[in-house]
Design a protein around this motif. Structure first.
Motif, PDB file in Angstrom:
ATOM      1  N   ILE A 141      89.942 103.209  60.153  1.00  0.00           N
ATOM      2  CA  ILE A 141      89.698 101.934  60.172  1.00  0.00           C
ATOM      3  C   ILE A 141      90.292 100.930  59.484  1.00  0.00           C
ATOM      4  CG2 ILE A 141      88.075 100.598  60.709  1.00  0.00           C
ATOM      5  CD1 ILE A 141      86.395 102.856  61.839  1.00  0.00           C
ATOM      6  N   PHE A 144      93.497  99.971  59.296  1.00  0.00           N
ATOM      7  CA  PHE A 144      93.884  99.220  60.251  1.00  0.00           C
ATOM      8  C   PHE A 144      94.179  97.925  59.172  1.00  0.00           C
ATOM      9  CE2 PHE A 144      92.134  95.859  63.770  1.00  0.00           C
ATOM     10  CZ  PHE A 144      93.030  95.762  64.106  1.00  0.00           C
ATOM     11  N   LEU A 148      96.750  94.633  59.153  1.00  0.00           N
ATOM     12  CA  LEU A 148      96.833  93.944  58.809  1.00  0.00           C
ATOM     13  C   LEU A 148      96.481  92.568  58.116  1.00  0.00           C
ATOM     14  CD1 LEU A 148      95.753  92.663  62.100  1.00  0.00           C
ATOM     15  CD2 LEU A 148      93.106  92.810  61.499  1.00  0.00           C
ATOM     16  N   ILE A 152      99.467  89.213  53.276  1.00  0.00           N
ATOM     17  CA  ILE A 152      98.889  87.989  53.261  1.00  0.00           C
ATOM     18  C   ILE A 152      98.611  88.160  51.334  1.00  0.00           C
ATOM     19  CG2 ILE A 152      97.092  86.258  53.248  1.00  0.00           C
ATOM     20  CD1 ILE A 152      95.906  87.835  55.398  1.00  0.00           C
ATOM     21  N   LEU A 158      89.958  89.349  51.944  1.00  0.00           N
ATOM     22  CA  LEU A 158      89.989  89.020  53.431  1.00  0.00           C
ATOM     23  C   LEU A 158      89.192  90.441  53.999  1.00  0.00           C
ATOM     24  CD1 LEU A 158      90.720  87.429  55.830  1.00  0.00           C
ATOM     25  CD2 LEU A 158      92.751  87.520  55.466  1.00  0.00           C
ATOM     26  N   LEU A 161      86.303  91.543  54.388  1.00  0.00           N
ATOM     27  CA  LEU A 161      85.821  91.008  55.260  1.00  0.00           C
ATOM     28  C   LEU A 161      85.651  90.882  56.950  1.00  0.00           C
ATOM     29  CD1 LEU A 161      84.346  88.395  55.884  1.00  0.00           C
ATOM     30  CD2 LEU A 161      85.768  86.965  56.345  1.00  0.00           C
ATOM     31  N   LEU A 162      87.176  92.015  56.935  1.00  0.00           N
ATOM     32  CA  LEU A 162      87.548  92.737  58.228  1.00  0.00           C
ATOM     33  C   LEU A 162      87.167  93.651  58.715  1.00  0.00           C
ATOM     34  CD1 LEU A 162      91.257  90.946  58.644  1.00  0.00           C
ATOM     35  CD2 LEU A 162      89.514  89.827  59.411  1.00  0.00           C
ATOM     36  N   PRO A 165      82.635  94.574  58.869  1.00  0.00           N
ATOM     37  CA  PRO A 165      81.902  94.403  60.276  1.00  0.00           C
ATOM     38  C   PRO A 165      82.738  96.188  61.156  1.00  0.00           C
ATOM     39  CG  PRO A 165      82.959  92.464  59.741  1.00  0.00           C
ATOM     40  CD  PRO A 165      83.117  93.691  58.936  1.00  0.00           C
ATOM     41  N   LEU A 166      83.262  96.949  60.901  1.00  0.00           N
ATOM     42  CA  LEU A 166      83.871  97.256  62.151  1.00  0.00           C
ATOM     43  C   LEU A 166      83.419  98.793  61.044  1.00  0.00           C
ATOM     44  CD1 LEU A 166      88.339  96.712  61.640  1.00  0.00           C
ATOM     45  CD2 LEU A 166      85.810  96.584  63.351  1.00  0.00           C
ATOM     46  N   VAL A 168      80.048  99.232  60.360  1.00  0.00           N
ATOM     47  CA  VAL A 168      78.808  99.490  60.952  1.00  0.00           C
ATOM     48  C   VAL A 168      78.044 100.467  62.144  1.00  0.00           C
ATOM     49  CG1 VAL A 168      76.960  98.055  62.276  1.00  0.00           C
ATOM     50  CG2 VAL A 168      78.663  96.800  60.585  1.00  0.00           C
ATOM     51  N   PRO A 169      79.239 100.782  62.444  1.00  0.00           N
ATOM     52  CA  PRO A 169      78.407 101.936  63.380  1.00  0.00           C
ATOM     53  C   PRO A 169      78.933 103.412  62.733  1.00  0.00           C
ATOM     54  CG  PRO A 169      79.961 100.383  65.116  1.00  0.00           C
ATOM     55  CD  PRO A 169      80.360  99.596  63.462  1.00  0.00           C
ATOM     56  N   ILE A 172      75.774 103.864  60.549  1.00  0.00           N
ATOM     57  CA  ILE A 172      74.744 103.347  61.426  1.00  0.00           C
ATOM     58  C   ILE A 172      74.707 105.187  61.374  1.00  0.00           C
ATOM     59  CG2 ILE A 172      73.232 103.426  62.601  1.00  0.00           C
ATOM     60  CD1 ILE A 172      74.744 100.339  62.869  1.00  0.00           C
ATOM     61  N   LEU A 205      93.474 103.851  66.717  1.00  0.00           N
ATOM     62  CA  LEU A 205      93.566 102.716  65.579  1.00  0.00           C
ATOM     63  C   LEU A 205      94.987 103.469  64.938  1.00  0.00           C
ATOM     64  CD1 LEU A 205      90.878 101.983  63.915  1.00  0.00           C
ATOM     65  CD2 LEU A 205      92.324 100.632  65.464  1.00  0.00           C
ATOM     66  N   VAL A 212     100.760  96.119  64.093  1.00  0.00           N
ATOM     67  CA  VAL A 212      99.879  94.806  63.493  1.00  0.00           C
ATOM     68  C   VAL A 212     100.977  95.587  62.467  1.00  0.00           C
ATOM     69  CG1 VAL A 212      98.487  94.335  61.446  1.00  0.00           C
ATOM     70  CG2 VAL A 212      98.322  95.196  64.011  1.00  0.00           C
TER      71      VAL A 212
ATOM     72  N   ILE B 133      76.101  90.555  63.380  1.00  0.00           N
ATOM     73  CA  ILE B 133      77.481  91.395  63.335  1.00  0.00           C
ATOM     74  C   ILE B 133      78.850  90.067  64.142  1.00  0.00           C
ATOM     75  CG2 ILE B 133      78.722  93.256  64.217  1.00  0.00           C
ATOM     76  CD1 ILE B 133      75.996  95.044  63.388  1.00  0.00           C
ATOM     77  N   PHE B 137      81.770  89.020  63.046  1.00  0.00           N
ATOM     78  CA  PHE B 137      83.605  89.305  63.587  1.00  0.00           C
ATOM     79  C   PHE B 137      84.072  87.623  63.493  1.00  0.00           C
ATOM     80  CE2 PHE B 137      84.012  93.748  64.664  1.00  0.00           C
ATOM     81  CZ  PHE B 137      83.139  94.347  64.931  1.00  0.00           C
ATOM     82  N   GLY B 140      85.298  86.515  60.136  1.00  0.00           N
ATOM     83  CA  GLY B 140      86.656  88.010  59.877  1.00  0.00           C
ATOM     84  C   GLY B 140      88.184  87.184  61.094  1.00  0.00           C
ATOM     85  N   LEU B 157      98.703  88.854  65.056  1.00  0.00           N
ATOM     86  CA  LEU B 157      97.712  89.806  64.096  1.00  0.00           C
ATOM     87  C   LEU B 157      96.383  89.679  64.970  1.00  0.00           C
ATOM     88  CD1 LEU B 157      98.879  88.878  60.603  1.00  0.00           C
ATOM     89  CD2 LEU B 157      99.352  91.326  62.669  1.00  0.00           C
ATOM     90  N   PHE B 168      84.855  97.797  68.600  1.00  0.00           N
ATOM     91  CA  PHE B 168      83.550  97.879  67.955  1.00  0.00           C
ATOM     92  C   PHE B 168      82.322  97.254  68.411  1.00  0.00           C
ATOM     93  CE2 PHE B 168      87.278  99.997  65.772  1.00  0.00           C
ATOM     94  CZ  PHE B 168      86.619 100.834  65.037  1.00  0.00           C
ATOM     95  N   SER B 172      79.187  98.525  68.057  1.00  0.00           N
ATOM     96  CA  SER B 172      78.152  98.681  66.830  1.00  0.00           C
ATOM     97  C   SER B 172      77.006  98.278  68.278  1.00  0.00           C
ATOM     98  CB  SER B 172      78.314  96.828  66.345  1.00  0.00           C
ATOM     99  OG  SER B 172      79.591  97.424  65.498  1.00  0.00           O
ATOM    100  N   ALA B 175      74.684 101.312  68.794  1.00  0.00           N
ATOM    101  CA  ALA B 175      74.808 101.791  67.521  1.00  0.00           C
ATOM    102  C   ALA B 175      73.109 101.406  66.851  1.00  0.00           C
ATOM    103  CB  ALA B 175      75.351 101.553  66.037  1.00  0.00           C
TER     104      ALA B 175
END
Lengths: 218, 243
Positions: A141, A144, A148, A152, A158, A161-162, A165-166, A168-169, A172, A205, A212, B133, B137, B140, B157, B168, B172, B175
């Motif tokens: 991840i 990826f 992306l 930049i 950034l 930040l991107l 959130p990816l 999270v699963p 957990i 991915l 990308v 969450i 997203f 972002g 992009l 995702f 999530s 999850a």
């Protein structure tokens, strides 16, 4: 592909920085936690699996922007893209190299840090297993995310930040496996789900990363 | 025969959306005024929740639009990737901040509602958590749009990010369900269930939802038109500098 992998590994070891930095970060985060929440060992034992997972995740995040950034700057990424290797393969190899150099040392160090946080006896095995099963997903991840943001300038913030959130699963399920292991419960269900996420991200991915990268190299 | 794809032409899109925009805006205003007044002043208090139940007229439509805005961005991103229509990419860009604001509205009204009902502003309930969450997203996605200078690269992009992010986000959601049991009630509006909210609340709620849908549409159209105009201005300026 193997040559590329070896080259990345050699660069990581010889160029310094990235290899030990993540480990040191992991150590510092773990050492800081007792200062923040107090030294009672029951409390530490209860939160240890989560803290260790979180520390490993953040340490992984720290080295993500190095995956493609150096190659992007000196132009060798263009060379790699024009080589006969498919870009998907390059993305996968890069993620693998990141996992070997950044995540695997974390997995190896986790039990020692678990000792500092007085992780219960039964927890070590499942902590290792969950990290081994989960960190490949973090690397893929992350690759990826790195692909992306490669174009930049100062994309590090950034990138987090991107990517966060990816994560999270994975976090957990990984932390759940470690927690259940530490409390002596059966960790098989979350472990299977975690492994599923890892396999799925590894399978899919790299294609997204390559797409990308192609856009960024255009 | 006229097809949807004609609106990929910015000129055509500007014409139709310009004609449509006032109607959609007035419709949104009318629905919201009628729905909210009806809901706030002409429905009875709930026998257990008292008058706090009336937050539902903001909370439910905002939450609904927060998710549907992301879904619209997903569809628009797919259209951009497959058919490369610029209007579609710009519509996705335009929808993102609106969706983010809808998410914030849903979270805030939820907190205000949760305080008297559950005794807490925030709980790590699956629904609440997945909304948080979703908000991340959105952040972002917006940040990536604003970080890249080349418009086409940014569109490419962000649409890939939207596709991967959608997978995702769904992951999530499940999850988080696994991770914690919820305080939040189940769906109170569905077409196939018996246990919907009572009709007295249901009708004004439907009007409010229609109002939010129209409001979202109006804002998306407006923002897309602004983006198109901004792009035309830039093209004109560039042409003038060349001459």
């Amino acid at each position: 592909m193997i040559a590329l992998l070896l080259r990345d590994l050699r660069l990581a070891v010889r160029a310094g920085g990235g290899f030990g930095l993540g480990l040191a970060f992991f150590l510092i985060v773990t050492v800081l936690v007792p200062f923040g929440v107090g030294p009672q060992s029951e409390l530490l034992a209860r939160i240890a699996p989560g803290i260790l997972w979180l520390g490993a995740l953040l340490a992984c995040l720290l080295s993500l922007d190095r995956i493609f950034a150096l190659e992007w700057e000196d132009g060798s990424l263009d060379l790699l893209a024009t080589s006969p290797l498919p870009l998907e393969g390059i993305a996968a190899i890069k993620a693998l190299a990141h996992w070997l150099t950044s995540a695997l040392p974390l997995v190896a160090a986790a039990p020692a840090l678990g000792l500092l946080l007085s992780l219960p006896q039964g927890g070590y095995l499942w902590l290792m297993v969950s990290l081994l099963a989960g960190t490949p997903a973090l690397s893929v991840i992350g690759a990826f995310g790195a692909a992306l943001t490669v174009g930049i300038k100062r994309g590090g913030l950034l990138l987090s930040l991107l990517v966060l959130p990816l994560y999270v699963p994975t976090l957990i399920f990984g932390a759940e496996v470690a927690r259940r292991g530490a409390e002596g419960l059966n960790p098989i269900t979350p472990l299977l789900l975690l492994a599923g996420i890892t396999c799925g991200t590894i399978a899919l991915l790299p294609f997204a990363s390559a797409a990308v990268l192609r856009i960024n190299l255009r | 025969m006229a097809s949807l794809w004609e609106y990929a032409n910015p000129r055509k899109f500007m014409g139709t959306s310009g004609a449509l925009l006032p109607w959609v805006s007035y419709g949104a205003g009318a629905c919201l005024v009628v729905g909210l007044f009806w809901g706030f002043f002409f429905t009875p208090d709930d026998y257990r929740q008292g008058s706090t139940v009336k937050i539902i007229y903001l909370h439910v439509p905002a939450a609904l639009m927060a998710i549907n805005a992301w879904f619209m961005m997903l569809v628009a991103s797919l259209i951009w990737i497959v058919r490369r229509h610029h209007v579609s990419a710009l519509a996705a860009k335009a929808a993102a901040p609106i969706g983010a604001v809808m998410t914030v509205i849903a979270l805030l009204t939820g907190a205000i509602w949760g305080q008297p009902m559950w005794g807490t502003w925030w709980a790590w309930d699956p629904r609440l958590t997945s909304f948080l969450i979703l908000f991340l997203f959105y952040l972002g996605y917006i940040a990536l749009w604003s970080a890249i200078e080349n418009d086409d690269t940014a569109a490419d992009l962000t649409s890939v990010l939207c596709l991967v992010g959608s997978v995702f986000a769904v992951l999530s959601r499940y999850a988080v369900n696994f991770w914690n049991q919820g305080l939040h009630q189940g769906a109170s509006l569905s077409l196939d269930k018996e246990e919907n909210v009572a009709d007295v609340f249901y009708l004004p709620l439907l009007v409010c939802i229609a109002g939010f849908v129209l409001l979202f549409l109006a804002l998306v159209l407006l923002r897309t038109r602004t983006e198109i105009r901004a792009r035309r201005t830039r093209a004109l300026l560039a042409r003038e500098r060349m001459a």
